[in-house]
Design a protein around this motif. Structure first.
Motif, PDB file in Angstrom:
ATOM      1  N   LYS A 176      30.605 -25.158  70.846  1.00 37.76           N
ATOM      2  CA  LYS A 176      30.428 -26.131  69.764  1.00 37.76           C
ATOM      3  C   LYS A 176      29.743 -25.519  68.545  1.00 37.76           C
ATOM      4  CE  LYS A 176      27.402 -29.501  70.160  1.00 37.76           C
ATOM      5  NZ  LYS A 176      26.749 -30.761  70.591  1.00 37.76           N
ATOM      6  N   VAL A 177      28.662 -24.789  68.755  1.00 43.29           N
ATOM      7  CA  VAL A 177      27.926 -24.218  67.625  1.00 43.29           C
ATOM      8  C   VAL A 177      28.764 -23.170  66.901  1.00 43.29           C
ATOM      9  CG1 VAL A 177      25.860 -22.937  66.945  1.00 43.29           C
ATOM     10  CG2 VAL A 177      25.703 -24.722  68.680  1.00 43.29           C
ATOM     11  N   ASP A 181      30.290 -23.494  63.061  1.00 48.20           N
ATOM     12  CA  ASP A 181      30.050 -22.444  62.077  1.00 48.20           C
ATOM     13  C   ASP A 181      31.363 -21.925  61.506  1.00 48.20           C
ATOM     14  OD1 ASP A 181      27.900 -20.399  60.989  1.00 48.20           O
ATOM     15  OD2 ASP A 181      29.593 -19.192  61.659  1.00 48.20           O
ATOM     16  N   LEU A 242      16.966 -21.915  66.798  1.00 46.45           N
ATOM     17  CA  LEU A 242      18.231 -22.549  67.169  1.00 46.45           C
ATOM     18  C   LEU A 242      18.488 -23.801  66.326  1.00 46.45           C
ATOM     19  CD1 LEU A 242      18.070 -22.100  71.042  1.00 46.45           C
ATOM     20  CD2 LEU A 242      19.558 -20.886  69.441  1.00 46.45           C
ATOM     21  N   GLN A 246      21.691 -24.949  63.651  1.00 47.64           N
ATOM     22  CA  GLN A 246      22.497 -26.106  64.028  1.00 47.64           C
ATOM     23  C   GLN A 246      22.402 -27.240  63.027  1.00 47.64           C
ATOM     24  OE1 GLN A 246      21.944 -27.294  68.180  1.00 47.64           O
ATOM     25  NE2 GLN A 246      21.470 -25.190  68.726  1.00 47.64           N
ATOM     26  N   GLN A 247      21.254 -27.414  62.404  1.00 45.82           N
ATOM     27  CA  GLN A 247      21.051 -28.564  61.524  1.00 45.82           C
ATOM     28  C   GLN A 247      22.044 -28.653  60.374  1.00 45.82           C
ATOM     29  OE1 GLN A 247      16.867 -28.273  60.554  1.00 45.82           O
ATOM     30  NE2 GLN A 247      16.279 -29.705  62.168  1.00 45.82           N
ATOM     31  N   SER A 250      28.025 -29.678  60.855  1.00 44.81           N
ATOM     32  CA  SER A 250      28.611 -30.917  61.355  1.00 44.81           C
ATOM     33  C   SER A 250      30.081 -30.920  60.963  1.00 44.81           C
ATOM     34  CB  SER A 250      27.893 -32.138  60.775  1.00 44.81           C
ATOM     35  OG  SER A 250      28.250 -32.318  59.421  1.00 44.81           O
TER      36      SER A 250
END
Length: 253
Positions: A176-177, A181, A242, A246-247, A250
């Motif tokens: 997912k991450v 990205d 981390l 991630q922030q 989306s």
């Protein structure tokens, strides 16, 4: 006598500076976790380097294709490599660290696509795309090998996402991450807004530092690394680093 001692003391002092411990590690491209051009060489590289630094060890990174990175470390031509899945086969050739980061693969799909699943058999009949060389977990791999799942394997994650957005396939498994990205780096906000993912992970794994069993002293070094990693976690910095990657990510435009 004092004049004779001064050069000797100076040379000993300089020698202690150059004798600082260092470790040579191989790496590969997997943004935002790993990447030669990324800040700190990626967040996973940053965690590894700072954990070692807490033990007085400096990391020198070398970036290679993944297969070569592993091979260099396996043969003891480099001290180790970061970061990799744990396996019994790798235990035979490497000292394996405590978990550095966690990876979660999810099934990406287009918004509006009616889809739910609980077990691998529920994916039968879906148009799946995957990237060549990727392992999506034992159950998925076995279902693909047996023909239960038909998976179109393509050359890159970016190609797979483009097929998904174009409606040529239904589902694409991706960390997912890493997926978020990639979508931010290579796709428009309008394209990102067309996608979603199922909340159930296809696979969840920890990723580790590997230190070669061919290199003397690596058994002690992996223990020291684990101590440094525990210190870094206790400080809250691992969680902080981390969250920082991630922030901003989306699927929203």
């Amino acid at each position: 006598m004092r004049l004779l001692l001064l050069p000797l003391l100076f040379s000993l002092f300089c020698g202690s500076l150059t004798a600082a411990e260092s470790v040579r590690l191989t790496n590969g491209e997997w943004p935002p976790y790993l990447g030669e051009q990324l800040p700190h060489k990626g967040v996973a590289s940053r965690i590894v380097a700072e954990a070692f630094a807490l033990q007085g060890v400096e990391v020198t990174w070398e970036f290679h294709p993944w297969a070569r990175s592993l091979q260099l470390a396996e043969r003891g031509k480099r001290d180790g490599s970061a970061v990799w899945l744990h396996s019994s086969e790798r235990e035979e050739k490497f000292f394996i660290s405590d978990p550095v980061v966690e990876s979660g693969y999810y099934l990406f799909h287009r918004k509006g696509y009616s889809f739910d699943w609980q077990q691998i058999g529920d994916l039968q009949g879906r148009r799946l795309v995957g990237t060549r060389g990727y392992d999506y977990g034992a159950a998925f791999q076995q279902a693909e090998a047996s023909g239960q799942l038909r998976v179109n394997r393509v050359t890159s994650d970016e190609t797979a996402f483009r097929q998904l957005i174009a409606g040529r396939v239904d589902l694409f498994p991706m960390d997912k991450v890493v997926g978020f990205d990639m979508l931010h780096q290579h796709f428009s906000a309008a394209e990102r807004a067309q996608l979603s993912f199922h909340p159930k992970p296809l696979r969840s794994d920890s990723l580790h530092l590997l230190l070669s069993r061919e290199v003397p002293g690596n058994a002690e070094l992996i223990a020291r690394f684990n101590q440094g990693l525990a210190q870094l976690r206790e400080s809250g910095k691992v969680t902080q680093y981390l969250l920082e990657i991630q922030q901003p990510l989306s699927l929203a435009p």
